[in-house]
Design an enzyme around this catalytic site. Structure first.
Site, PDB file in Angstrom:
ATOM      1  N   LYS A 112     -47.766 -44.403 -25.744  1.00 22.08           N
ATOM      2  CA  LYS A 112     -46.599 -45.162 -25.303  1.00 22.08           C
ATOM      3  C   LYS A 112     -46.460 -46.510 -25.998  1.00 22.08           C
ATOM      4  O   LYS A 112     -45.375 -47.075 -26.036  1.00 22.08           O
ATOM      5  CB  LYS A 112     -46.632 -45.362 -23.781  1.00 22.08           C
ATOM      6  CG  LYS A 112     -46.334 -44.098 -22.999  1.00 22.08           C
ATOM      7  CD  LYS A 112     -46.060 -44.400 -21.536  1.00 22.08           C
ATOM      8  CE  LYS A 112     -45.697 -43.121 -20.775  1.00 22.08           C
ATOM      9  NZ  LYS A 112     -45.530 -43.351 -19.339  1.00 22.08           N
ATOM     10  N   LYS A 195     -44.726 -31.553 -26.122  1.00 19.90           N
ATOM     11  CA  LYS A 195     -44.317 -31.332 -24.726  1.00 19.90           C
ATOM     12  C   LYS A 195     -42.876 -31.784 -24.518  1.00 19.90           C
ATOM     13  O   LYS A 195     -42.404 -32.729 -25.170  1.00 19.90           O
ATOM     14  CB  LYS A 195     -45.256 -32.063 -23.757  1.00 19.90           C
ATOM     15  CG  LYS A 195     -45.076 -33.554 -23.714  1.00 19.90           C
ATOM     16  CD  LYS A 195     -45.808 -34.197 -22.536  1.00 19.90           C
ATOM     17  CE  LYS A 195     -45.585 -35.716 -22.613  1.00 19.90           C
ATOM     18  NZ  LYS A 195     -46.340 -36.502 -21.671  1.00 19.90           N
ATOM     19  N   LYS A 198     -38.712 -36.855 -21.747  1.00 18.60           N
ATOM     20  CA  LYS A 198     -37.461 -37.620 -21.840  1.00 18.60           C
ATOM     21  C   LYS A 198     -37.529 -38.645 -22.967  1.00 18.60           C
ATOM     22  O   LYS A 198     -36.514 -39.176 -23.384  1.00 18.60           O
ATOM     23  CB  LYS A 198     -37.145 -38.292 -20.509  1.00 18.60           C
ATOM     24  CG  LYS A 198     -38.222 -39.262 -20.041  1.00 18.60           C
ATOM     25  CD  LYS A 198     -38.106 -39.554 -18.559  1.00 18.60           C
ATOM     26  CE  LYS A 198     -39.426 -40.096 -18.033  1.00 18.60           C
ATOM     27  NZ  LYS A 198     -39.757 -39.619 -16.708  1.00 18.60           N
TER      28      LYS A 198
HETATM   29  P1  TYM Z   1     -44.146 -38.172 -14.743  1.00 21.08           P
HETATM   30  O1  TYM Z   1     -43.149 -38.868 -13.882  1.00 21.08           O
HETATM   31  O2  TYM Z   1     -44.135 -38.457 -16.200  1.00 21.08           O
HETATM   32  O3  TYM Z   1     -44.027 -36.611 -14.576  1.00 21.08           O
HETATM   33  C1  TYM Z   1     -44.002 -35.966 -13.303  1.00 21.08           C
HETATM   34  C2  TYM Z   1     -44.818 -34.684 -13.369  1.00 21.08           C
HETATM   35  O4  TYM Z   1     -44.283 -33.805 -14.365  1.00 21.08           O
HETATM   36  C3  TYM Z   1     -45.321 -33.338 -15.202  1.00 21.08           C
HETATM   37  N1  TYM Z   1     -44.772 -33.074 -16.547  1.00 21.08           N
HETATM   38  C4  TYM Z   1     -44.853 -31.891 -17.178  1.00 21.08           C
HETATM   39  N2  TYM Z   1     -45.407 -30.723 -16.823  1.00 21.08           N
HETATM   40  C5  TYM Z   1     -45.292 -29.698 -17.697  1.00 21.08           C
HETATM   41  N3  TYM Z   1     -44.652 -29.792 -18.888  1.00 21.08           N
HETATM   42  C6  TYM Z   1     -44.089 -30.950 -19.285  1.00 21.08           C
HETATM   43  N4  TYM Z   1     -43.448 -31.022 -20.465  1.00 21.08           N
HETATM   44  C7  TYM Z   1     -44.182 -32.071 -18.409  1.00 21.08           C
HETATM   45  N5  TYM Z   1     -43.728 -33.347 -18.485  1.00 21.08           N
HETATM   46  C8  TYM Z   1     -44.095 -33.938 -17.334  1.00 21.08           C
HETATM   47  C9  TYM Z   1     -46.342 -34.463 -15.215  1.00 21.08           C
HETATM   48  O5  TYM Z   1     -47.618 -34.008 -15.602  1.00 21.08           O
HETATM   49  C10 TYM Z   1     -46.293 -34.931 -13.774  1.00 21.08           C
HETATM   50  O6  TYM Z   1     -47.146 -34.154 -12.960  1.00 21.08           O
HETATM   51  N6  TYM Z   1     -48.262 -40.884 -13.921  1.00 21.08           N
HETATM   52  C11 TYM Z   1     -47.406 -39.844 -13.365  1.00 21.08           C
HETATM   53  C12 TYM Z   1     -46.804 -40.224 -12.012  1.00 21.08           C
HETATM   54  C13 TYM Z   1     -47.822 -40.639 -11.002  1.00 21.08           C
HETATM   55  C14 TYM Z   1     -48.704 -39.785 -10.291  1.00 21.08           C
HETATM   56  C15 TYM Z   1     -49.445 -40.660  -9.448  1.00 21.08           C
HETATM   57  C16 TYM Z   1     -48.937 -38.419 -10.295  1.00 21.08           C
HETATM   58  C17 TYM Z   1     -48.032 -41.915 -10.579  1.00 21.08           C
HETATM   59  N7  TYM Z   1     -49.017 -41.916  -9.651  1.00 21.08           N
HETATM   60  C18 TYM Z   1     -50.445 -40.143  -8.592  1.00 21.08           C
HETATM   61  C19 TYM Z   1     -49.920 -37.916  -9.436  1.00 21.08           C
HETATM   62  C20 TYM Z   1     -50.669 -38.776  -8.612  1.00 21.08           C
HETATM   63  C21 TYM Z   1     -46.243 -39.626 -14.324  1.00 21.08           C
HETATM   64  O7  TYM Z   1     -45.881 -40.490 -15.057  1.00 21.08           O
HETATM   65  O8  TYM Z   1     -45.612 -38.423 -14.166  1.00 21.08           O
END
Ligand code: TYM
Length: 332
Positions: A112, A195, A198
């Site tokens: 990032k 992957k 966005k």
């Molecule tokens: P975030 O908001 O980027 O994404 C939400 C969830 O979607 C999954 N994901 C994917 N899974 C499969 N293929 C993809 N291309 C793909 N892109 C995204 C992510 O793995 C995620 O599960 N840091 C986390 C948010 C968070 C969180 C937490 C999660 C904050 N605190 C505590 C679990 C527990 C995040 O940025 O996810």
């Protein structure tokens, strides 16, 4: 009852197909069996610049999307991260337990900050995984349903919990990632070895659940495949075809072998058209449902107030125990 917890960032107007298939779909399934906690990490969102008005809208919109895909406030506790200040309190203690080198090895920060350079990146982006550890550890969670890209953050979370317990005495449950390998990484339709995200340079390979279904169908029909003709599931040799097959398997619940067999003697055109149809059927009702939910902000806000109250009660118990164990004088 065993507990699950997960979050999705409010950094876009719509969840994308990777978010849904990799994570949120599992949340819906797990809420029956587990004591479920699902939340919107707005504090994570501000690790990169956000427009305040847009952030607030997207936070409500994210909640509406969770409800629209089947997360049920009767079965799951739904809340906004910033409504639970105990998470920030726990974050500081965990920050002091984290090695600088350990934090520096988190690959998401490297990715990032690659564009801006590490000097321009915020310290919040650097300590992001520690806030995530606090999200989880505040709730004594057994299982965290996420996509593959969160695995390293879960490892840090486990390490921090074990370290705390060893140093100060047991106060934190060591959580396990819940990652469904088949669907844990959905790929960009135009660049099927990266992957779906966005933040890709182009959105031609990104399927947003709330986009016009025709637009998404068109993106699927234009997905990159290869110059061959055969429809087989092979992520290395045929990443584009395999990604479409994975999307079909996830949305229909059919077994991969059966889907592949049904394409005997058919071509990529059929695969794309049918995948687009399946997606259209899934996303079409969602937009209306989200709009309806968003029209009643009082209802959404009541769900969030209820969720925050339940969440704070549990997180406060953890924080009290942690504060006592690290040697903070309790205010009298
Ligand atoms: P975030 O908001 O980027 O994404 C939400 C969830 O979607 C999954 N994901 C994917 N899974 C499969 N293929 C993809 N291309 C793909 N892109 C995204 C992510 O793995 C995620 O599960 N840091 C986390 C948010 C968070 C969180 C937490 C999660 C904050 N605190 C505590 C679990 C527990 C995040 O940025 O996810």
């Amino acid at each position: 009852r065993r507990r699950v917890l997960s979050g999705i960032q409010p950094t876009s107007d719509s969840f994308h197909l990777g978010n849904y298939l990799g994570a949120v779909r599992q949340w819906v399934q797990l809420q029956d069996e587990f004591d479920a906690f699902y939340f919107i990490p707005d504090m994570h969102a501000i690790t990169v610049p956000q427009d305040p008005k847009v952030l607030r809208e997207r936070t409500r919109r994210s909640v509406a999307q969770l409800l629209a895909v089947g997360v049920d406030p009767e079965r799951a506790t739904i809340y906004v991260q910033s409504h639970v200040p105990e998470i920030a309190q726990l974050t500081w203690v965990l920050t002091c337990l984290t090695g600088f080198g350990e934090a520096s090895r988190m690959t998401q920060f490297k990715d990032k900050s690659a564009k801006s350079g590490t000097d321009a990146a915020g310290v919040g982006l650097f300590t992001y995984p520690i806030l995530m550890a606090a999200d989880i550890l505040a709730f004594q969670v057994d299982s965290v349903p996420v996509g593959e890209d969160q695995r390293q953050h879960l490892e840090l979370t486990r390490d921090l919990a074990q370290r705390f317990n060893k140093r100060y005495g047991k106060a934190l449950t060591v959580p396990k990632p819940y990652i469904v390998e088949e669907f844990a990484k959905i790929y960009d339709l135009q660049n099927p070895t990266a992957k779906m995200s966005k933040s890709a340079d182009s959105d031609a390979g990104l399927i947003n659940l709330l986009d016009e279904p025709k637009r998404s169908a068109k993106k699927i029909r234009s997905a990159v495949t290869d110059n061959d003709r055969e429809i087989v599931f092979d992520r290395t040799a045929k990443p584009g075809v395999s990604n479409l097959l994975t999307i079909q398997a996830a949305l229909t619940g059919r077994a991969m072998d059966e889907i592949v067999a049904s394409y005997q003697g058919k071509g990529y055109g059929d695969l794309k058209v049918e995948t687009a149809d399946i997606l259209t059927e899934f996303v079409t009702p969602l937009r209306g449902r989200v709009d309806e939910l968003l029209a009643d902000t009082a209802h959404l806000d009541a769900i969030l107030a209820d969720g925050a109250a339940r969440a704070r009660e549990i997180a406060a118990t953890t924080v009290a125990d942690v504060y006592e164990k690290v040697g903070f004088l309790l205010p009298q």
